[in-house]
Design an enzyme around this catalytic site. Structure first.
Site: not given
Length: 546
Positions: A492, A521, A345, A309, A515, A518, A63
């Site tokens: 991606c 896709c 958060t 992410r 990968c 995130c 984050s």
């Protein structure tokens, strides 16, 4: 592809170990840990288990992150005496609009981006800091346990989760040391998986939780942590930008946070409602880094960690029902991020605490939590800003004007702008008027996405089942090539998807080991044929202070 999203306990033929708790929480992020801590504070006799798919708590957490401390103050009143390892008081805010060669600093910082009293943190480090405090209260935390399925009674009630099997080969056979995943049964299952949780996605469909809400929408955030030369960092400085390299039709913006120890955290957010089939979120981030106002800060420095992410951005109108028989949703899994603030958060901690208080007061019964959340401060905050992000679907300038209006009236507009799913927003090739790409030559690391994967330190056993399930690859080869020119090869951020030519012809190649989880896709694929599922527990990125 046949998907088995849930299991009825009686139907499983494999002999599995069983663990039983009053509550099982899926995800050791801020929502899941705040929930577990608060529940044990209220009733130490309730048994609580938290399972986390990452190898260690925080390894999959990424984050910005600037946090509002109010909910954390309520959860752990003395936390400032023993703060997380990365915790820098916010000292100054800047808001810039960039052009290719320069830009201008706004004399006014939007209210949501005024951070006096807030703290810059590493959310991954903060979760690793929260975990032992939960354990000290008696919470059992199990990293490396990936919840692959939910368990259900015959009437559909959620009865817990099943951990994914370990030691399964890519072809589905059992390797030496194969271990069937255990069943964790509980009176209540709390889903705190973060944005686009794969179990949550299935449960939303099974229980029709989104029947009265808009489709959820998302952005992708790509972030790097840099070590830069002495004398360039002003700890506590917070910079946000709009404009270049995004065109006026594409929602995109950046953050740049100055930390201690000559480090900066920086990233770029692209709305996944973009229309241009040729847009590349990762490339947009790299272009922004090479802007003349940003590049001098980074030159001569080095990347310490990097990742990506999904960010949930649907807001108030996209909140699904957050309760179902035997389970409830909290945090980003529910969709509580405040987009204009770029903060979730405080909302995650707030919702986790509220869920704990509800269950403790109602004999671990989820019923009634949805109404309680909707009547809470968390939802009141989202309602005030509900129209700001959807306004940008009509372009940057309309979005800014609409944001100014909504801010001025405090969200009191008598209308609510509606949303649609991100997968249907792409224009077809030939129908899209591609914007001029006034990109620059890049000289800063990383040179390409594969090098970026290196900085994410992602690890997957090559000989395990591919966790990116494509229902019909012939669509990729034929229809998608013609209609969208295979956008998965561009959206991606880790180079997972490639269209390759070999002796067998043209085909889709999935580099699953790249990968970073995130889930872009799963969100942006225009045919909805890609499904992200959990790989073997402990697999994936190993973020450091992201």
């Amino acid at each position: 592809m046949t998907e088995h999203p849930t299991s009825t306990i009686a139907a499983d033929a494999v002999e599995r170990d069983v663990m039983e708790y009053d509550v099982v929480t899926v995800g050791a992020g801020p929502a899941g840990l705040a929930f577990a801590i608060r529940l044990k504070q209220l009733d130490p006799d309730i048994s609580v288990c938290v399972i986390e798919k990452a190898s260690t708590v925080g390894a999959h957490i990424l984050s910005g992150a600037v946090i509002e401390p109010g909910p954390l103050d309520a959860l752990l009143p003395g936390w400032r005496d023993n703060p997380p390892p990365v915790c820098v008081p916010a000292r100054e805010d800047e808001f810039w609009f960039l052009t290719k060669d320069g830009g201008f600093k706004s004399p006014l910082v939007p209210p949501g981006m005024r951070n006096h009293g807030n703290f810059i943190v590493s959310l991954g480090a903060m979760c690793a800091w929260l975990a032992p405090q939960a354990e000290a209260l008696g919470v059992e935390i199990y990293p490396g346990f990936a919840a692959a399925e939910t368990l259900h009674a015959e009437d559909g009630t959620v009865l817990g989760v099943r951990i994914g099997d370990m030691g399964v080969a890519r072809d589905g056979s059992y390797k030496p040391g194969y271990t069937p995943g255990i069943d964790i049964r509980a009176k209540v299952t709390v889903l705190a998986e973060g944005a686009r949780g794969h179990l949550t996605k299935r449960l939303v469909k099974r229980f029709d939780l989104d029947a009265d809400s808009d489709p959820q929408s998302y952005s992708i955030g790509i972030k790097e942590l840099w070590q830069v030369p002495e004398g360039r960092v002003v700890p506590g400085r917070i910079v946000h930008t709009l404009g270049w390299p995004a065109d006026n039709r594409t929602y995109g913006g950046s953050f740049l946070y100055h930390l201690d120890n000559n480090q900066v955290a920086l990233g770029y957010v692209s709305g996944l409602d973009y229309a241009d089939p040729h847009y590349k979120p990762w490339e947009a981030f790299q272009q922004w880094k090479n802007h003349p106002l940003i590049k001098p800060l980074l030159e001569g420095g080095s990347i310490l960690s990097a990742g990506a992410r999904a960010i949930v951005t649907g807001g108030w109108q996209a909140l699904p029902r957050v309760e179902m028989p035997g389970a409830l949703l909290v945090g980003d899994t529910a969709g509580l991020l405040n987009v204009p603030k770029i903060k979730g958060t405080h909302q995650a901690i707030r919702s986790g605490m509220l869920a704990a208080e509800h269950l403790a007061a109602n004999g671990l019964e989820p019923a009634g939590f949805d109404a309680r959340l909707r009547a809470s401060e968390a939802m009141a905050e989202l309602k005030k800003v509900r129209n700001i992000k959807p306004g940008f679907k009509k372009g940057l300038w309309f979005g800014l004007a609409n944001a100014a209006w909504e801010t001025m009236v405090g969200g009191a507009s008598p209308w609510t702008l509606r949303g649609r799913p991100d997968w249907c927003s792409l224009d077809r090739v030939g129908e899209h008027e591609s914007p001029k790409r006034d990109y620059v030559e890049r000289t800063l690391a990383p040179r390409d996405r594969l090098q970026g994967v290196y900085y994410a330190a992602t690890e997957h056993d090559e000989d395990q089942p591919v966790h990116l399930k494509v229902a019909d690859t012939s669509i990729c080869v034929d229809r998608c090539t013609a209609e969208y020119a295979n956008p998965c090869t561009r959206f991606c951020p880790a180079g997972v998807y490639e269209m390759v030519e070999d002796a067998a012809g043209r085909r889709l190649q999935i580099n699953a080991a790249n990968c970073v989880h995130c889930k872009t896709c799963d969100i942006k694929d225009p045919y909805e044929i890609i499904t992200w599922v959990t790989p073997e527990g402990g697999s994936g990125p190993n973020y450091q202070n992201l």
